[in-house]
Design an enzyme around this catalytic site. Sequence first.
Site, PDB file in Angstrom:
ATOM      1  N   GLY A 141       0.814  -1.218   0.000  1.00 40.44           N
ATOM      2  CA  GLY A 141       0.000   0.000   0.000  1.00 40.44           C
ATOM      3  C   GLY A 141       0.841   1.258   0.000  1.00 40.44           C
ATOM      4  O   GLY A 141       2.017   1.231  -0.357  1.00 40.44           O
ATOM      5  N   GLY A 172       5.510   4.353  -8.626  1.00 43.66           N
ATOM      6  CA  GLY A 172       6.300   3.128  -8.769  1.00 43.66           C
ATOM      7  C   GLY A 172       5.381   1.903  -8.784  1.00 43.66           C
ATOM      8  O   GLY A 172       5.558   0.976  -9.577  1.00 43.66           O
ATOM      9  N   HIS A 173       4.386   1.905  -7.885  1.00 44.88           N
ATOM     10  CA  HIS A 173       3.424   0.785  -7.867  1.00 44.88           C
ATOM     11  C   HIS A 173       2.590   0.777  -9.147  1.00 44.88           C
ATOM     12  O   HIS A 173       2.277  -0.287  -9.695  1.00 44.88           O
ATOM     13  CB  HIS A 173       2.484   0.902  -6.666  1.00 44.88           C
ATOM     14  CG  HIS A 173       3.171   0.816  -5.333  1.00 44.88           C
ATOM     15  ND1 HIS A 173       3.316   1.891  -4.493  1.00 44.88           N
ATOM     16  CD2 HIS A 173       3.770  -0.223  -4.709  1.00 44.88           C
ATOM     17  CE1 HIS A 173       3.949   1.517  -3.393  1.00 44.88           C
ATOM     18  NE2 HIS A 173       4.247   0.246  -3.494  1.00 44.88           N
ATOM     19  N   GLN A 201       7.816  -9.382   7.833  1.00 43.04           N
ATOM     20  CA  GLN A 201       9.053  -8.880   7.232  1.00 43.04           C
ATOM     21  C   GLN A 201       9.619  -7.668   7.950  1.00 43.04           C
ATOM     22  O   GLN A 201      10.571  -7.056   7.486  1.00 43.04           O
ATOM     23  CB  GLN A 201       8.855  -8.602   5.740  1.00 43.04           C
ATOM     24  CG  GLN A 201       7.953  -7.431   5.398  1.00 43.04           C
ATOM     25  CD  GLN A 201       7.655  -7.377   3.901  1.00 43.04           C
ATOM     26  OE1 GLN A 201       6.892  -8.159   3.391  1.00 43.04           O
ATOM     27  NE2 GLN A 201       8.261  -6.429   3.206  1.00 43.04           N
ATOM     28  N   SER A 253       9.424   5.795  -3.162  1.00 47.03           N
ATOM     29  CA  SER A 253       9.308   4.786  -2.109  1.00 47.03           C
ATOM     30  C   SER A 253       8.219   5.249  -1.154  1.00 47.03           C
ATOM     31  O   SER A 253       8.080   6.457  -0.901  1.00 47.03           O
ATOM     32  CB  SER A 253      10.636   4.687  -1.346  1.00 47.03           C
ATOM     33  OG  SER A 253      10.435   4.082  -0.084  1.00 47.03           O
ATOM     34  N   SER A 254       7.474   4.295  -0.616  1.00 50.56           N
ATOM     35  CA  SER A 254       6.440   4.679   0.358  1.00 50.56           C
ATOM     36  C   SER A 254       7.083   5.346   1.563  1.00 50.56           C
ATOM     37  O   SER A 254       6.469   6.181   2.226  1.00 50.56           O
ATOM     38  CB  SER A 254       5.653   3.444   0.801  1.00 50.56           C
ATOM     39  OG  SER A 254       5.104   2.811  -0.329  1.00 50.56           O
TER      40      SER A 254
HETATM   41  O1  PAF Z   1       7.994  -4.808  -1.941  1.00 49.64           O
HETATM   42  C1  PAF Z   1       7.026  -4.838  -1.148  1.00 49.64           C
HETATM   43  O2  PAF Z   1       6.172  -3.950  -1.099  1.00 49.64           O
HETATM   44  C2  PAF Z   1       6.888  -6.035  -0.207  1.00 49.64           C
HETATM   45  O3  PAF Z   1       8.109  -6.495   0.229  1.00 49.64           O
HETATM   46  C3  PAF Z   1       6.051  -7.178  -0.818  1.00 49.64           C
HETATM   47  C4  PAF Z   1       6.742  -7.785  -2.030  1.00 49.64           C
HETATM   48  C5  PAF Z   1       4.671  -6.672  -1.210  1.00 49.64           C
HETATM   49  C6  PAF Z   1       5.893  -8.301   0.214  1.00 49.64           C
HETATM   50  O4  PAF Z   1       5.248  -7.851   1.363  1.00 49.64           O
END
Ligand code: PAF
Length: 294
Positions: free
Chosen positions: A31, A36-37, A61, A192-193
């Site tokens: 999110g 970039g997304h 993570q 980047s977020s």
């Molecule tokens: O790159 C990210 O945003 C995250 O590491 C991902 C690949 C969505 C996994 O949570």
Amino acid sequence: MRIVTAIPQLRSVLRAARARGDVIGFVPTMGALHDGHLALVDAVRPRAGCVVMSIFVNPLQFGPSEDLASYPRTLEGDSALAAAHDVDIVFAPSAAEMYPLPPAVAVIPVAPRPGDVALDARWEGAVRPGHFAGVLTVVAKLFHIVQPDLAAFGRKDLQQLTLIRAMVRDLNIPVDIVAVPTVRSADGLALSSRNAYLSESERARALAIPRALDAMVRAWTEGQTTDAGTLIALGHELLAQEPDVTADYLAIADAERLEPITDVVPGAVAMVAARVGRTRLIDNAVFAQAEVPR
Ligand code: PAF
């Protein structure tokens, strides 16, 4: 566009899409969407009849002292952006939906390789122990849930991309991984977020990161040197020109295994992680003779 939060519902929607003959394109995200997304969506859209974007801030993570609690969560705005960008399904599960039980066996660690360190032993993996096991676990789960034909990941997170490709190969997951060039703002900062954490003055100082990478690539392209140590020293010099910009690492590695190299050949990558104030940013650039998207 549909927003789905439950795994069984997503599976049933995707069964119908597959029955219609749709190719499934997948864009995993946490999110706080930016261009970039959206570039990841653009990369899968032409090949996919159905584009699924997941929005899930994956607790697995994040290390105990990292920014899980403060990570930007903007589902409403993200959904509007995704809808406007022709995403068909946003999958936005809760943590309980993704991890109803604490993982007992189903975590994907990164195996050490004979005669070599594990792919996550260096760079991001060294600074963020456990991070890539968390990433690989959630990505593997998402791949099992969505069963995409293709999935897009950004080149900015180069070690993540390398590890996901390795996982897909090692575990024979039938998905085509599409690598998407880093999207930058006009002044060169990689999107980047986490840029949202930067104050105005920190953001200005963060430009030392692309400046350092550019200078390293330029010095090599102009034939000044192929010595990695000299190029890394040049990069550090540029980072040091901005107060409060501290490198966690600045390295040059081969593109396949991200191992440090001493002589820079075409295709090698410069990789950097730096803290600007309290924000940690990563970026990378390819050493290429010709114009290559970074
Ligand atoms: O790159 C990210 O945003 C995250 O590491 C991902 C690949 C969505 C996994 O949570």
